[in-house]
Design an enzyme around this catalytic site. Structure first.
Site, PDB file in Angstrom:
ATOM      1  N   HIS A 274      27.507 -11.888 -20.549  1.00 58.25           N
ATOM      2  CA  HIS A 274      27.302 -12.304 -19.162  1.00 58.25           C
ATOM      3  C   HIS A 274      28.069 -13.556 -18.781  1.00 58.25           C
ATOM      4  CE1 HIS A 274      25.063 -14.185 -15.806  1.00 58.25           C
ATOM      5  NE2 HIS A 274      24.920 -12.940 -15.386  1.00 58.25           N
TER       6      HIS A 274
ATOM      7  N   GLU B  42      16.528 -12.777 -22.290  1.00 53.95           N
ATOM      8  CA  GLU B  42      17.472 -12.637 -21.181  1.00 53.95           C
ATOM      9  C   GLU B  42      18.372 -13.870 -21.010  1.00 53.95           C
ATOM     10  OE1 GLU B  42      16.377 -10.271 -17.682  1.00 53.95           O
ATOM     11  OE2 GLU B  42      14.295 -10.628 -18.302  1.00 53.95           O
TER      12      GLU B  42
ATOM     13  N   HIS C  10      21.375 -16.071 -19.909  1.00 56.50           N
ATOM     14  CA  HIS C  10      22.350 -15.992 -18.817  1.00 56.50           C
ATOM     15  C   HIS C  10      23.414 -17.080 -18.969  1.00 56.50           C
ATOM     16  CE1 HIS C  10      20.808 -12.683 -16.425  1.00 56.50           C
ATOM     17  NE2 HIS C  10      19.584 -13.139 -16.637  1.00 56.50           N
TER      18      HIS C  10
END
Length: 299
Positions: free
Chosen positions: A232, A272, A274
């Site tokens: 990402h 998650e 980022h």
């Protein structure tokens, strides 16, 4: 095969699980500043874990990426309210609307010209904003490209990913845009950073690859072990490596200039990851959407 070295990773709680820590950067005050995309907040955490939170005017503004500006304030994009925000290290907040309605600003970086440069993901434009809030917009020559992350290159141009156009762009200070299509179909590039080798390094969230593009447009791609790892964001360190988040695999990865890949499992499941940045302590800091930031100390 990638190496799986063991490096210490510490996690610091910074918010509730629903706030969504997203972008992160090292501030001029040697603290880490991060966005909380779901609560409309900006956070600050020191290397020893002290946390301060600042509420934006709108809780639904969608603060996304953040960077230090030429004025030693922190500048960030507000994707949902279509504004550019600024916060001083003492917590004074101002924001500036963009001329184009529903522009969807996402990426932001300090340019070589004492201004901030942004991507307008929903408007196919690159924007430039001065510290006093004057905005200039430049169209890119593709429609529906969804320009995403942006970074200043060693050649003085601003390099940006085009997530839906499957290409990398470079814009000069005069607004001229060069477009470089990617070799891999549906690679969907997102994060981009300047490497120590004079090239730009980027992640391909759709293909599970790391890309490298030279100033003249030559592209190399390096496959990650898990094509579904969904890299990402990416940031360079002081040793010439690039570190990246693997949102779909719950890992932080490192790629060397010669293409060797190491991967580090994050301690919390489904965290998650980022945004990612080099911290003032030489560690790699990552915003985790579960409400924490992680500090990885390289060995």
């Amino acid at each position: 095969m990638p190496r799986r070295p063991t490096s210490p990773i510490a996690e610091f709680p910074v918010s509730g699980r629903d706030a969504g820590p997203y972008g992160i950067t090292c501030g001029p005050d040697s603290a880490l500043w991060f966005t909380m995309v779901h609560h409309g907040q900006i956070g600050r955490v020191t290397p020893d874990g002290d946390v301060t939170t600042y509420q934006l005017e709108s809780a639904s503004s969608g603060p996304s990426t953040i960077t230090t500006g030429p004025d030693d304030a922190l500048w960030f994009t507000e994707f949902r309210s279509h504004r550019i925000g600024r916060i001083t290290t003492t917590g004074n907040i101002t924001s500036f609307p963009l001329p184009t309605p529903d522009a969807g600003p996402f990426g932001i970086t300090a340019g070589p010209d004492d201004a901030l440069w942004i991507t307008e993901a929903s408007a196919d434009r690159i924007g430039r904003i001065t510290p006093d809030g004057h905005v200039t917009e430049f169209p890119i020559p593709l429609s529906g490209a969804f320009p995403s992350a942006i970074a200043t290159g060693p050649d003085g141009r601003l390099w940006f990913t085009m997530n839906q156009a499957n290409a990398i762009g470079a814009i000069g200070l005069d607004g001229h845009v060069a477009v470089h299509p990617l070799p891999t179909p549906a690679a969907a590039p997102v994060g981009i950073t300047a490497g120590a080798d004079g090239a730009m390094w980027f992640v391909e969230i759709g293909a599970g690859q790391i890309g490298r593009i030279t100033q003249d447009g030559r592209i190399d791609e390096f496959a990650l072990p898990d094509p579904a790892s969904r890299p990402h964001a990416i940031a360079a360190d002081a040793d010439g490596n690039c570190w990246f988040t693997e949102w779909g695999a719950n890992r932080i990865g490192r790629i060397t200039i010669d293409g060797r890949i190491d991967e580090h499992d994050l301690p919390s499941p489904s965290s998650e990851p980022h945004g990612i940045t080099l911290g003032p302590d030489g560690a790699i800091w990552t915003a985790l959407e579960i409400g924490t930031v992680a500090r990885l100390t390289p060995r």
